[in-house]
Design a protein around this motif. Sequence first.
Motif, short mmCIF file in Angstrom:
data_model
loop_
_atom_site.label_atom_id
_atom_site.label_comp_id
_atom_site.label_asym_id
_atom_site.label_seq_id
_atom_site.Cartn_x
_atom_site.Cartn_y
_atom_site.Cartn_z
N GLU A 287 -7.33 2.54 -5.59
CA GLU A 287 -7.01 1.15 -5.31
C GLU A 287 -6.65 0.93 -3.84
OE1 GLU A 287 -3.89 0.03 -7.91
OE2 GLU A 287 -5.08 0.21 -9.75
N ILE A 288 -6.16 1.99 -3.19
CA ILE A 288 -5.79 1.87 -1.76
C ILE A 288 -6.59 2.87 -0.94
CG2 ILE A 288 -3.47 0.97 -2.18
CD1 ILE A 288 -2.44 3.85 -1.88
N SER A 289 -7.86 3.00 -1.27
CA SER A 289 -8.70 4.05 -0.67
C SER A 289 -8.77 3.99 0.84
CB SER A 289 -10.11 3.97 -1.27
OG SER A 289 -10.67 2.70 -1.01
N SER A 290 -8.51 2.80 1.39
CA SER A 290 -8.58 2.67 2.86
C SER A 290 -7.25 2.97 3.53
CB SER A 290 -9.04 1.26 3.24
OG SER A 290 -8.11 0.30 2.76
N TYR A 291 -6.22 3.21 2.72
CA TYR A 291 -4.89 3.45 3.27
C TYR A 291 -4.65 4.96 3.47
CZ TYR A 291 0.19 3.27 3.79
OH TYR A 291 1.48 3.42 4.26
N LYS A 292 -4.26 5.34 4.69
CA LYS A 292 -4.00 6.74 5.03
C LYS A 292 -5.13 7.65 4.52
CE LYS A 292 1.04 6.63 5.30
NZ LYS A 292 2.30 7.24 4.81
N ASP A 293 -4.74 8.76 3.79
CA ASP A 293 -5.72 9.71 3.24
C ASP A 293 -5.93 9.50 1.76
OD1 ASP A 293 -3.26 10.54 2.39
OD2 ASP A 293 -3.63 12.69 2.69
N PRO B 195 0.83 -1.23 0.00
CA PRO B 195 0.00 0.00 0.00
C PRO B 195 0.86 1.27 0.00
CG PRO B 195 -0.88 -1.58 1.56
CD PRO B 195 0.44 -2.14 1.11
N GLN B 196 1.94 1.23 0.80
CA GLN B 196 2.77 2.43 0.85
C GLN B 196 3.44 2.69 -0.49
OE1 GLN B 196 3.08 4.69 3.38
NE2 GLN B 196 4.15 5.85 1.77
N MET B 197 3.87 1.62 -1.14
CA MET B 197 4.50 1.77 -2.45
C MET B 197 3.50 2.31 -3.46
SD MET B 197 6.81 -1.72 -2.49
CE MET B 197 7.44 -1.41 -4.13
N LYS B 198 2.26 1.81 -3.41
CA LYS B 198 1.23 2.32 -4.32
C LYS B 198 0.91 3.79 -4.00
CE LYS B 198 -1.11 -2.01 -5.51
NZ LYS B 198 -2.41 -2.74 -5.53
N TYR B 199 0.92 4.12 -2.72
CA TYR B 199 0.64 5.51 -2.32
C TYR B 199 1.72 6.45 -2.89
CZ TYR B 199 -0.63 9.46 0.66
OH TYR B 199 -1.02 10.70 1.11
N ASN B 200 2.96 6.02 -2.76
CA ASN B 200 4.06 6.84 -3.30
C ASN B 200 3.95 6.97 -4.80
OD1 ASN B 200 4.99 7.02 -0.73
ND2 ASN B 200 6.59 5.47 -0.95
#
Length: 942
Positions: A269-275, A244-249
């Motif tokens: 795709e990572i809507s539940s991760y962080k903001d 998730p962090q990699m996708k966020y970056n």
Amino acid sequence: MKIDLNSPVEVWRIDAPNTGFPSCELTLFNLSGQQVVSVEVTLTLLDPDGQEITRITHRAHGLTGAPMRTFSMTVPVEEPANVGGCEAIIEKVWYDNSSIWRRGKEPLTEYTPNNLHRSTALSELREVAGNMAAGYPEMQGDLWLCVCGRPNPVSVATCARCGRDKRDVFTHFSKEAVDAVIAAREKATDDQNRVAVEETSKLQAQREQEVTKRRRHRRVVAGAVALIVLILGGGYGIMFHLLPQMKYNDAQTALTNGEYTAAAEKFAEISSYKDAADMVEESNYRHAEALLDSDNVTAEDIAQARTLLDTLTDQTRTDDLRKSADYQEGLLLLNEGKLDDAEKLFTALGDYENSRTQLQEIAYRRLSAEMETASDYDAIREGLTALNGYQDSAALIEKTWYLEAKSLLEGDNPDPVSAIACLEEIPDYEGAAELARQAHYAYGKQLQAAGETATAAEQFYLAKGYEDADEQANVSYYAPAVKALEAGKFKEAARLLQNIRDYSDADDLWKQAIYQQALVEMKALDFDAATALLNQLPADYNDVATLLKDCVYQPAQIAYSRGEYEAAIAGFTAVSDYSEAADMIRLCNYDWAAKKAQDGDYDGAIALYEALGDYKDSAQKISEVRTMKAQALASTGALDNLQSAAVIYAELGDEASLAATQYQQAALLLQNQQYTDAREIFAALGTYKDAATQLKACDYAIALQKKEDGKLDEAATLLESISGYSDADEQLKIVRYAQGEKAVADSLSLAAAQFFTQAGDYSDAADRAAAQYAAYYGPIADSARAQYNQQEYTAVADLLMNLNMENLPADYADLRDIFRESCYQAGESYYAAGQVYQAYPYYQEISDERRVKERLKEACYLVLGTWQDTEGNAYTFNLDGTCTLAGESLYFAVDGLTIRTGTSADSLTATHQLTGISATSAWLFDQRNGANVRIRLTKVEK
């Protein structure tokens, strides 16, 4: 770039004009707290090289500039071609409360904008400072540029545009600070990735240890189980932390690079991760913003932007972008010619961007289309006027006048009068002159048909060049002109004939009319009108040349009769060769000089008389006027004027008036306590009136001043010179007494005694005089008397030698006789001892005595001094026993008439003999070496 830091409205952006849109669009920002309703701006258009093309001052009305908000205005430009840049200065600002701001005389402030181009740096700056950020803050001389781009004076702590604090701006939004924030965020992301990897590795290591412990007991089963556990544990870490962090970056990178759709999809795709869920909306927002901010916005762009905006949860932040979408759609509709639809959008937008200008454009296009087929030109002009000079609306207004005039001349019932009225509004419009001739011709035909020939002639004349208008004008003017000439209506005849001078004999008749009218004007004494008429005629026509001179001569005569000499002289000078003009010029100057003298302009009168030379009695008049000037100056009683008057009287040789004036001047100086100046004049006046007495008054006053100033000697001298005047004698006693006191203070006893004696009976002067005499003479007198009684004559003579014995007081009167007798006895004593030259000083003190006179006639005394022989050689004999004989230095002694000389005082021998010696001449015989050379000597110095 230049800016007026005092202006309450600043220029944010200028859209340069082009051939498709010949106007400048100005985006302005209202810095004040009041509603702006009108702005006057000076716009300077520059060519590609930065040189000024033109300068336009324009005022826009009906603006709605809300406080701390942007608004726009349009400045029409007539020739937009080749414009390389624009500069704008706010001149005036009108508010809705009727107050007005005006630009002062302070110079504009020049600065370099800190705007960053669209780049990663600008995106990072806005990420930290907000969407209003324009560039990094910086100092420029006396200015600081805010992060919003606004220049502010260094003395101001808050930005005039965004309200940020200066210290906060430089602390938080400098390039270093922004870079630090971005680096921190990137580091935090990297740290999160590293922690996720470490946590996954740790879990995997723990699972491997558990597998190793159980491997011996359950090799096959345990191995399978361990493998499953390992896969599940590692997959859990990778699935829920690292991936998730990699996708966020990755999504952040896409957003930064402007890949908005990809960014939104990755965040989704990572809507539940962080903001990530919020970042989906941020990506859509920025996507919509980018679509609407492109250079060529399409309808599809607008639709897509609206769709993206509809997806946002927080609709409050979409207002500006939705307005931008409506604005862009309005521009597209306008370009497609869908004016009604575009008008609805721009009306709804109100003051957004330059929506009001776009409404003007819509109105402009409608009116432009309507005017070609219009029936109500007034309505069209009213509409164009309401555009306030938008684009070429002023030119279109002129065109409506032309089209209306053209329509009025068409059809079966033309209205040339109204057409002429329309064309008078546009005299310089292309084609207007030709159409006006057509209208005048038509009107002339109407008047001709109505029998109004003279009036018709005027219209035909105005239509000259159109069809047969010239012939019609000639025929219509000629008959009325001849009739007017025969009736003596010369002015009317000339007016009619003026228009047809090239017709038949009209030119001769016109000259005749002008000539006769000039005679009429001369008879009425209107010489200016007559001259104007005569100047229209050839110089050789009849007696025009003579009449023109008479038109100058007669007014000059009238001016002379009225005493208007300057005007008369100008007139006579202009025609100096006509009639008696030359004599009249001199007479005018003569009489004018008399008038100037009468009016007190003496210098002017004198100048005129001097210029007249020997005319009449001008020379005598000069003296008379100078006397008048002197009298006028003296009558003022002012010192400067009295001096000037005295100078004039002196130059005129008027001794009596000069003396009277000088006496008046001196009296005034005396009154003003200018005693020295007054004294000089009274002294020069001699026996005039009581000048001698007034001179003493001056000396008396000066003496008292000097007494007060401590200048006692000068005061005494003056008081002595005016003895008998007023109390001058008493004042002199006071001064002498004061001199005595000063002498006492200076230890000058004799002088003090003498001053006190001169003070006479003033105060205790007599007693003080006696005391000072006693102080001076007493001790010396006692000693001298005692030594004299002891016959110590040389000592007495030496003691009294330097004693002042003039005016000895009675108590010391015997000292003179004691001194003289002592000198004689001392001299005799030295003489008897052969010391003749030691005796000489004592003899000299009493040389007036007979007994001494005989002694001093002896050769030893007569030889003293300097002699010269016939060849110019000098012979000098000194009291110290030395001599110089024709350049030879020796010692000498005189015995009778024999002179002994030698190289020392102890080796003297008889070498010379004197004969016939007197006080002035002598014969000297040089008897050295057996010779007897006779030398004639003449005394040159005693």
